[in-house]
Design a protein around this motif. Sequence first.
Motif, mmCIF file in Angstrom:
data_model
loop_
_atom_site.group_PDB
_atom_site.id
_atom_site.type_symbol
_atom_site.label_atom_id
_atom_site.label_comp_id
_atom_site.label_asym_id
_atom_site.label_seq_id
_atom_site.Cartn_x
_atom_site.Cartn_y
_atom_site.Cartn_z
ATOM 1 N N GLY A 81 0.801 -0.890 0.076
ATOM 2 C CA GLY A 81 0.255 0.066 0.085
ATOM 3 C C GLY A 81 0.728 0.940 -0.134
ATOM 4 N N ASN A 82 1.698 1.424 0.364
ATOM 5 C CA ASN A 82 2.408 2.394 0.712
ATOM 6 C C ASN A 82 3.360 2.418 0.483
ATOM 7 N N ARG A 83 4.002 1.798 -0.916
ATOM 8 C CA ARG A 83 4.705 1.800 -3.001
ATOM 9 C C ARG A 83 3.472 2.233 -3.418
ATOM 10 N N LEU A 84 2.252 1.612 -3.453
ATOM 11 C CA LEU A 84 1.418 2.067 -4.742
ATOM 12 C C LEU A 84 1.095 3.527 -4.195
ATOM 13 N N ASN A 85 1.155 4.069 -2.798
ATOM 14 C CA ASN A 85 0.429 5.755 -3.005
ATOM 15 C C ASN A 85 1.363 6.226 -3.321
ATOM 16 N N GLY A 86 2.828 5.839 -3.049
ATOM 17 C CA GLY A 86 4.551 6.282 -3.429
ATOM 18 C C GLY A 86 4.451 6.556 -5.415
ATOM 19 N N SER A 87 4.091 5.850 -5.443
ATOM 20 C CA SER A 87 3.894 5.941 -7.022
ATOM 21 C C SER A 87 2.747 6.637 -7.884
ATOM 22 N N PHE A 88 2.032 6.671 -7.429
ATOM 23 C CA PHE A 88 0.730 6.841 -7.635
ATOM 24 C C PHE A 88 0.173 8.470 -7.442
ATOM 25 N N ASP A 89 -0.256 8.798 -8.534
ATOM 26 C CA ASP A 89 -0.389 10.411 -8.520
ATOM 27 C C ASP A 89 -1.589 10.882 -9.091
ATOM 28 N N PRO A 90 -3.019 11.372 -7.610
ATOM 29 C CA PRO A 90 -4.094 11.650 -7.338
ATOM 30 C C PRO A 90 -4.469 12.329 -8.543
ATOM 31 N N MET A 91 -3.453 13.672 -9.005
ATOM 32 C CA MET A 91 -4.072 14.920 -9.401
ATOM 33 C C MET A 91 -4.850 14.624 -10.180
ATOM 34 N N PRO A 92 -4.668 14.027 -11.625
ATOM 35 C CA PRO A 92 -4.944 13.740 -12.678
ATOM 36 C C PRO A 92 -5.962 12.860 -12.227
ATOM 37 N N LEU A 93 -6.455 12.134 -10.840
ATOM 38 C CA LEU A 93 -7.577 11.318 -10.991
ATOM 39 C C LEU A 93 -8.562 12.902 -11.004
ATOM 40 N N ASP A 94 -8.497 13.424 -9.399
ATOM 41 C CA ASP A 94 -9.104 14.088 -8.588
ATOM 42 C C ASP A 94 -9.663 15.204 -9.431
ATOM 43 N N ARG A 95 -9.025 15.969 -11.062
ATOM 44 C CA ARG A 95 -9.027 16.940 -11.611
ATOM 45 C C ARG A 95 -10.040 16.320 -12.611
ATOM 46 N N SER A 96 -9.860 14.776 -13.644
ATOM 47 C CA SER A 96 -10.931 13.839 -13.547
ATOM 48 C C SER A 96 -11.817 13.967 -13.450
ATOM 49 N N LEU A 97 -12.035 14.010 -11.914
ATOM 50 C CA LEU A 97 -13.496 13.579 -11.349
ATOM 51 C C LEU A 97 -14.408 14.990 -11.053
ATOM 52 N N ALA A 98 -13.481 16.040 -10.547
ATOM 53 C CA ALA A 98 -14.455 17.745 -10.457
ATOM 54 C C ALA A 98 -14.285 17.772 -12.370
ATOM 55 N N LYS A 99 -13.831 17.353 -13.020
ATOM 56 C CA LYS A 99 -14.841 17.371 -14.814
ATOM 57 C C LYS A 99 -15.469 17.243 -14.933
ATOM 58 N N GLN A 100 -15.397 15.485 -14.135
ATOM 59 C CA GLN A 100 -16.653 14.726 -15.015
ATOM 60 C C GLN A 100 -17.622 15.367 -14.285
ATOM 61 N N ALA A 101 -18.110 16.128 -13.040
ATOM 62 C CA ALA A 101 -18.984 16.616 -12.207
ATOM 63 C C ALA A 101 -19.475 17.848 -12.615
ATOM 64 N N GLN A 102 -18.056 18.513 -13.051
ATOM 65 C CA GLN A 102 -18.713 19.685 -13.674
ATOM 66 C C GLN A 102 -19.779 19.683 -14.682
#
Length: 188
Positions: free
Chosen positions: A88-109
Amino acid sequence: MPTTHAYYPSYPQNSYPIQVPQKPGYYYPPQQSYGRVAGSPPEAPDSVTTSGVPSYEPSAASSNYAGSASDYDSTSGATSVDLLDYMGNRLNGSFDPMPLDRSLAKQAQTSGELNAKHRELLELQQLAQRRLAGAQASFAEGMRTAKEVQKDLQWTQKRVDALNDRAARKYPEQYRSAQRRYPAPVDY
């Protein structure tokens, strides 16, 4: 000379309904299920390295090839590391959630915009239905009025024709001179 038989340890066996004699020296294979080993393989001590990388060959750590029971003890080595936490720590360190957050915000908009347009279309549809109902009512009223006007015109035409016939019979000379002077309109 005494006879020696090879000693094989006896293993627990299922009980049989009748006693079956065992032959001396007959080997019964162990009744065990093979599954996961409870411990992890032994780790090489820090002192044993080849070219800076720890060696995991059994001969590099000790001269005993099979290792000892303490090598597989669950309280030592890598077993104290929780693999789920580690991954889990390795995955959290290698995964950047910002593009996913942006896409979720765009989807909600986009979803909000689509909902607003859908509501606007429903309102326009209701307005068009009200206007259509009003136009249909106006058209029906206009048709009733047109039929009444047509009936009035037919009655008036009959009345004018009757007056013309009576005038032509009663005053034929004057009627012909009036017709020459004021000709009848041409029907279209």
